[in-house]
Design a protein around this motif. Structure first.
Motif, PDB file in Angstrom:
ATOM      1  N   TYR A  57     154.493  43.153 -41.145  1.00 25.59           N
ATOM      2  CA  TYR A  57     153.894  42.376 -40.066  1.00 25.59           C
ATOM      3  C   TYR A  57     154.944  41.404 -39.546  1.00 25.59           C
ATOM      4  O   TYR A  57     155.552  40.670 -40.322  1.00 25.59           O
ATOM      5  CB  TYR A  57     152.672  41.615 -40.595  1.00 25.59           C
ATOM      6  CG  TYR A  57     151.984  40.749 -39.578  1.00 25.59           C
ATOM      7  CD1 TYR A  57     151.171  41.307 -38.607  1.00 25.59           C
ATOM      8  CD2 TYR A  57     152.148  39.370 -39.586  1.00 25.59           C
ATOM      9  CE1 TYR A  57     150.528  40.514 -37.670  1.00 25.59           C
ATOM     10  CE2 TYR A  57     151.511  38.570 -38.658  1.00 25.59           C
ATOM     11  CZ  TYR A  57     150.702  39.147 -37.703  1.00 25.59           C
ATOM     12  OH  TYR A  57     150.078  38.352 -36.776  1.00 25.59           O
ATOM     13  N   THR A  58     155.157  41.399 -38.249  1.00 21.34           N
ATOM     14  CA  THR A  58     156.113  40.463 -37.658  1.00 21.34           C
ATOM     15  C   THR A  58     155.380  39.176 -37.305  1.00 21.34           C
ATOM     16  O   THR A  58     154.551  39.166 -36.392  1.00 21.34           O
ATOM     17  CB  THR A  58     156.775  41.059 -36.396  1.00 21.34           C
ATOM     18  OG1 THR A  58     157.416  42.284 -36.761  1.00 21.34           O
ATOM     19  CG2 THR A  58     157.783  40.095 -35.808  1.00 21.34           C
ATOM     20  N   SER A  60     154.219  35.586 -35.887  1.00 21.02           N
ATOM     21  CA  SER A  60     154.358  34.900 -34.599  1.00 21.02           C
ATOM     22  C   SER A  60     153.599  33.581 -34.683  1.00 21.02           C
ATOM     23  O   SER A  60     152.883  33.319 -35.649  1.00 21.02           O
ATOM     24  CB  SER A  60     153.822  35.780 -33.466  1.00 21.02           C
ATOM     25  OG  SER A  60     152.447  36.046 -33.665  1.00 21.02           O
ATOM     26  N   SER A  72     162.061  36.721 -37.843  1.00 15.81           N
ATOM     27  CA  SER A  72     160.842  36.544 -38.604  1.00 15.81           C
ATOM     28  C   SER A  72     160.422  37.872 -39.225  1.00 15.81           C
ATOM     29  O   SER A  72     160.395  38.892 -38.544  1.00 15.81           O
ATOM     30  CB  SER A  72     159.741  36.024 -37.670  1.00 15.81           C
ATOM     31  OG  SER A  72     158.645  35.570 -38.393  1.00 15.81           O
ATOM     32  N   THR A  73     160.109  37.854 -40.514  1.00 17.54           N
ATOM     33  CA  THR A  73     159.618  39.048 -41.201  1.00 17.54           C
ATOM     34  C   THR A  73     158.457  38.647 -42.096  1.00 17.54           C
ATOM     35  O   THR A  73     158.357  37.498 -42.532  1.00 17.54           O
ATOM     36  CB  THR A  73     160.700  39.713 -42.068  1.00 17.54           C
ATOM     37  OG1 THR A  73     161.130  38.787 -43.062  1.00 17.54           O
ATOM     38  CG2 THR A  73     161.892  40.152 -41.241  1.00 17.54           C
ATOM     39  N   GLY A  87     155.672  35.523 -45.594  1.00 16.62           N
ATOM     40  CA  GLY A  87     156.651  35.730 -44.539  1.00 16.62           C
ATOM     41  C   GLY A  87     157.691  34.641 -44.508  1.00 16.62           C
ATOM     42  O   GLY A  87     157.637  33.656 -45.263  1.00 16.62           O
TER      43      GLY A  87
END
Length: 187
Positions: A57-58, A60, A72-73, A87
């Motif tokens: 999932y990136t 945000s 971002s990871t 994350g």
């Protein structure tokens, strides 16, 4: 019969003490149970892995962050109605923290479970040039799709939460990091 697990619970016919080996068939029962067990093992995974599957999932943000060229990871897993979400966000040269950080969630939070400013996990803010880590926490944002990241303030008798900003918990710059490890009940 092919197993329908995990979509539905399989319905097997149990033989009684007076049942013949043909009603249900002996071979058919073994086949059903073997199929069902294979479906359960597939769902639970193999070895020392967690029950469930992590999904990339990136991350945000809804507010407080200018993403710019930051990196971002993250990943999350949904098991029995609970979400584990972790994350990291590293600020780039065109990234900025502009105010109270609002982290979007991969799965909406169950707002009925909200208990005021209950923390949902751990936040670490890392000031790269100073090589210093600052602890943080989270609060519910009155919206199911994101949570608010908070810094911990130690200026009083007790540690309390305070809003993040361009200068809290430190003055942000290129290479600084926000990392999180969260657990919450899904909507």
């Amino acid at each position: 019969m092919a197993s329908t697990y995990p979509t539905t619970i399989d319905a097997f016919t149990n033989p009684t003490t007076t049942s013949l080996l043909t009603s249900p068939s002996h071979a058919g029962q073994h086949s059903d149970i073997n199929d069902a067990m294979e479906a359960v093992q597939t769902k639970l995974a193999i070895g020392n892995t967690v029950i469930g599957t992590y999904i990339a999932y990136t991350p945000s943000f809804s507010g407080g962050v200018t993403f710019g060229n930051g990196v971002s990871t993250g990943a999350y897993c949904l098991v029995n109605g609970f979400v584990h979400y972790y994350g990291i966000f590293t600020l780039g040269s065109t990234s900025a923290i502009t105010g109270s950080i609002q982290l979007n969630l991969p799965v909406n939070i169950n707002s009925a479970m909200e208990l005021g400013s209950m923390p949902y996990g751990f936040i670490t803010y890392f000031d790269t040039p100073a090589n210093t880590r600052y602890p943080g926490t989270t609060t519910y944002a009155s919206a199911a799709s994101y949570i608010v990241l908070r810094a911990e303030l130690a200026s009083g008798t007790y540690v309390s939460q305070t809003a993040t900003s361009a200068t809290v918990p430190f003055t942000w710059g290129t290479g600084d990091v926000i990392a999180w490890n969260l657990y919450y009940r899904a909507a």
